[in-house]
Write an enzyme that holds these catalytic residues in place. Structure first.
Site, PDB file in Angstrom:
ATOM      1  N   ASP A 191      14.186 -23.729 -11.246  1.00 24.53           N
ATOM      2  CA  ASP A 191      13.261 -22.610 -11.100  1.00 24.53           C
ATOM      3  C   ASP A 191      11.923 -23.223 -11.489  1.00 24.53           C
ATOM      4  O   ASP A 191      11.665 -23.438 -12.679  1.00 24.53           O
ATOM      5  CB  ASP A 191      13.644 -21.475 -12.053  1.00 24.53           C
ATOM      6  CG  ASP A 191      12.639 -20.336 -11.988  1.00 24.53           C
ATOM      7  OD1 ASP A 191      11.497 -20.561 -11.541  1.00 24.53           O
ATOM      8  OD2 ASP A 191      12.992 -19.222 -12.397  1.00 24.53           O
ATOM      9  N   HIS A 192      11.081 -23.540 -10.518  1.00 21.41           N
ATOM     10  CA  HIS A 192       9.924 -24.382 -10.837  1.00 21.41           C
ATOM     11  C   HIS A 192       8.953 -23.705 -11.807  1.00 21.41           C
ATOM     12  O   HIS A 192       8.173 -24.372 -12.459  1.00 21.41           O
ATOM     13  CB  HIS A 192       9.220 -24.885  -9.575  1.00 21.41           C
ATOM     14  CG  HIS A 192       8.308 -23.889  -8.928  1.00 21.41           C
ATOM     15  ND1 HIS A 192       8.752 -22.902  -8.100  1.00 21.41           N
ATOM     16  CD2 HIS A 192       6.964 -23.725  -8.990  1.00 21.41           C
ATOM     17  CE1 HIS A 192       7.731 -22.178  -7.677  1.00 21.41           C
ATOM     18  NE2 HIS A 192       6.619 -22.657  -8.197  1.00 21.41           N
ATOM     19  N   HIS A 254      11.796 -16.415 -10.780  1.00 22.86           N
ATOM     20  CA  HIS A 254      10.584 -16.717 -11.541  1.00 22.86           C
ATOM     21  C   HIS A 254      10.210 -15.602 -12.531  1.00 22.86           C
ATOM     22  O   HIS A 254       9.874 -15.853 -13.684  1.00 22.86           O
ATOM     23  CB  HIS A 254       9.393 -16.933 -10.606  1.00 22.86           C
ATOM     24  CG  HIS A 254       9.648 -17.947  -9.538  1.00 22.86           C
ATOM     25  ND1 HIS A 254      10.456 -19.043  -9.727  1.00 22.86           N
ATOM     26  CD2 HIS A 254       9.202 -18.049  -8.259  1.00 22.86           C
ATOM     27  CE1 HIS A 254      10.494 -19.758  -8.611  1.00 22.86           C
ATOM     28  NE2 HIS A 254       9.747 -19.174  -7.711  1.00 22.86           N
TER      29      HIS A 254
HETATM   30  C1  BG6 Z   1       8.375 -20.050  -4.473  1.00 23.78           C
HETATM   31  C2  BG6 Z   1       8.470 -18.923  -3.489  1.00 23.78           C
HETATM   32  O1  BG6 Z   1       9.541 -20.142  -5.242  1.00 23.78           O
HETATM   33  O2  BG6 Z   1       7.262 -19.830  -5.342  1.00 23.78           O
HETATM   34  C3  BG6 Z   1       7.181 -18.789  -2.700  1.00 23.78           C
HETATM   35  O3  BG6 Z   1       9.549 -19.160  -2.602  1.00 23.78           O
HETATM   36  C4  BG6 Z   1       5.996 -18.661  -3.631  1.00 23.78           C
HETATM   37  O4  BG6 Z   1       7.246 -17.660  -1.818  1.00 23.78           O
HETATM   38  C5  BG6 Z   1       6.010 -19.764  -4.674  1.00 23.78           C
HETATM   39  O5  BG6 Z   1       4.815 -18.732  -2.854  1.00 23.78           O
HETATM   40  C6  BG6 Z   1       4.940 -19.527  -5.725  1.00 23.78           C
HETATM   41  O6  BG6 Z   1       4.866 -20.630  -6.567  1.00 23.78           O
HETATM   42  P1  BG6 Z   1       3.507 -21.029  -7.287  1.00 23.78           P
HETATM   43  O7  BG6 Z   1       3.873 -22.171  -8.165  1.00 23.78           O
HETATM   44  O8  BG6 Z   1       2.526 -21.368  -6.201  1.00 23.78           O
HETATM   45  O9  BG6 Z   1       3.079 -19.808  -8.040  1.00 23.78           O
END
Ligand code: BG6
Length: 506
Positions: A191-192, A254
């Site tokens: 989960d980045h 997230h």
């Molecule tokens: C991803 C989603 O996990 O996270 C995307 O699939 C989203 O739809 C993205 O745009 C948002 O990540 P960040 O790091 O740009 O806030």
């Protein structure tokens, strides 16, 4: 409002960072977007910081027919100007082409890996990375298992990108499948958001200070707002997004991850299992959403087209690979309650949407107003609540809003904003989330990866909502692209006597 900026109190910091052990990456879907945009730049940065072993190798795997040289060129573009002399890093990049269902493909990968082992005279650990459409996960996992690539003298780990399933049942099925070939200690579900510096800082902020914890509860906090606003639309991902929607794409992973870190109990130690246990314990305390006819806990929206600064923005339904009458939500706002001693009665308002006024992610802790307003007799009958904002992106930092006397008149009160801004204090070099996560995976630290019980509870929480939406088949509310909010989303929180923080002012 006046702003006060803190200084670093001491040049000294207590830092712990270990370099990766001997290991290499085997990436499936290596010619894809994620590899170029995230994985290779993150590894190049780790290399630059001296955190990769000098024998580190990267074996790209995919359907495209590429030679090692072709792949090195692609990788060089992805490295950009991160490394002044990238050759040393890129020399260890290789490529194997094949079909994901073909056993010979895995035979070739195995042979290449055995050659690496022979050449290096060391048993390098192996990280397999699935950067693929989820539909392909089962066949790759099965083939890795059947060709014994799930075992090695050194470690073998498997990184799985989200989405992990599309509901509770499919997540459980995928996991049953996975566990035929890999044990939980080998599986790293990404989960980045958990790799973002400011998300990790939630734990430092809460548990490395003693002054916040005593007020971090229902006695002092009125409510919490978590916002992930995006200005972009769905870009080229219509095919995936239209079957997913904001609840699956952002909320179940997230948003719940950030919520868990904000609201979980203090873990016994920084050990992965202690932290993951607390997250799971917290998730178990979330009250199930109310369903129709009271359905007051979630509101859905979808963006319409709009002309913004002379540029025509397409409506969601006009985007490529999206059904012309799609009811998929690109916005959700949800209200959660948590049934435990700390949070009883405190609402958590969470919202996320695409094509909103700007890109911003923050967690706002809104404290209770003062219990007795002694200034009322002098004509001041309302004061704003103290608010603490954990700013996740793009202006990473923390802000505290509090009331203070303004100079001059005997009674003059105004809000001050005390700001800590990462970029101002530490420069703009905040590592990308993938740097942290890839390094942790090589180190065998699962703290920032999602454990299967966490995944299942999260899906369990939204399964009923997804089923209800499917049965009801209702239209989402439509909002113009570039919106700050829309009437139904505002009414959603106003019915509780509260208001959203303004996205444009964040
Ligand atoms: C991803 C989603 O996990 O996270 C995307 O699939 C989203 O739809 C993205 O745009 C948002 O990540 P960040 O790091 O740009 O806030």
């Amino acid at each position: 409002m006046e702003k006060i900026c803190p200084l670093v109190a001491s040049e000294q910091a207590l830092c712990v960072e270990s370099p990766a052990p001997q290991c290499g990456f085997v990436v499936f879907g290596a010619s894809g977007d994620l590899t170029k945009r995230k994985l290779i730049p993150a590894l190049a940065n780790l290399f630059k910081r001296g955190l990769l072993d000098k024998g580190f190798f990267f074996l790209g795997c995919g359907r495209k027919n590429l030679s090692d040289e072709d792949f090195r060129k692609i990788a060089a573009e992805a490295v950009g100007n991160i490394l002044p002399a990238p050759e040393k890093f890129l020399n260890n990049f290789y490529y194997t082409a094949g079909d994901y269902g073909d056993k010979n493909f895995y035979g070739n990968i195995k042979k290449t890996l055995a050659e690496f082992d022979k050449k290096t005279d060391a048993n390098f650990g192996r990280v397999f990375y699935l950067s693929l459409p989820p539909l392909l996960y089962p066949q790759v996992i099965q083939n890795l298992g059947q060709s014994d690539l799930n075992k090695h003298n050194s470690f073998v780990r498997l990184v799985v990108e989200k989405p992990f399933g599309r509901d509770l049942q499919s997540a459980a099925e995928l996991n049953d499948y996975l566990s035929k070939w890999f044990i939980e200690e080998q599986v790293y579900r990404i989960d980045h958001y958990l790799g973002k510096e400011t998300v990790q800082n939630i734990m430092m902020f809460r548990f490395a200070n003693s002054i916040f914890e005593p007020i971090w509860n229902r006695d002092y906090i009125d409510h919490i707002q978590i916002t992930i606003a995006e200005s972009i639309g769905i870009e080229t991902r219509g095919g995936y997004y239209d079957k997913s929607g904001a609840l699956r794409d952002m909320f179940v992973n997230h948003m719940l991850s950030m919520l868990s870190l904000v609201a979980m109990e203090p873990p016994a130690s920084f050990a992965a299992e202690h932290i993951r246990d607390e997250k799971v314990k917290f998730l178990r305390s979330i009250r199930p959403f109310s369903l129709p006819p009271q359905n007051e806990d979630i509101v859905r929206g979808q963006y319409a087209g709009e002309n913004i600064n002379g540029k025509n923005i397409l409506a969601y339904r006009q985007e490529t690979d999206v059904e012309k009458n799609s009811k998929t939500e690109t916005y959700i706002a949800a209200r959660l309650f948590v049934d435990n001693w700390r949070w009883q009665g405190v609402p958590f308002y969470m919202r996320t949407g695409k094509r909103l006024a700007k890109r911003v992610t923050e967690i706002a802790i809104i404290f209770k107003k003062v219990p007795h307003l002694m200034f009322a007799s002098a004509g001041i009958d309302e004061l704003p609540a103290n608010t603490l904002v954990l700013k996740i992106q793009p202006k990473e930092g923390i802000s505290l809003f509090f009331e203070a006397k303004r100079p001059g008149p005997k009674l003059c009160i105004g809000t001050l904003q005390m700001d800590f801004n990462y970029a101002e204090i530490f420069g703009t070099d905040t590592p990308d989330a993938y740097e942290r996560l890839l390094l942790d995976c090589m180190l065998g630290d699962q703290t920032l990866f999602t454990r299967i019980d966490d995944v299942k509870i999260a899906w369990g929480l939204i399964d009923n909502v997804l089923n209800t939406w499917k049965q009801q088949d209702l239209e989402p509310f439509i909002y113009p692209a570039g919106s700050e909010s829309f009437p139904e989303a505002d009414a959603f929180i106003q019915k509780d006597g509260r208001n959203w923080r303004k996205i444009s002012e964040m």
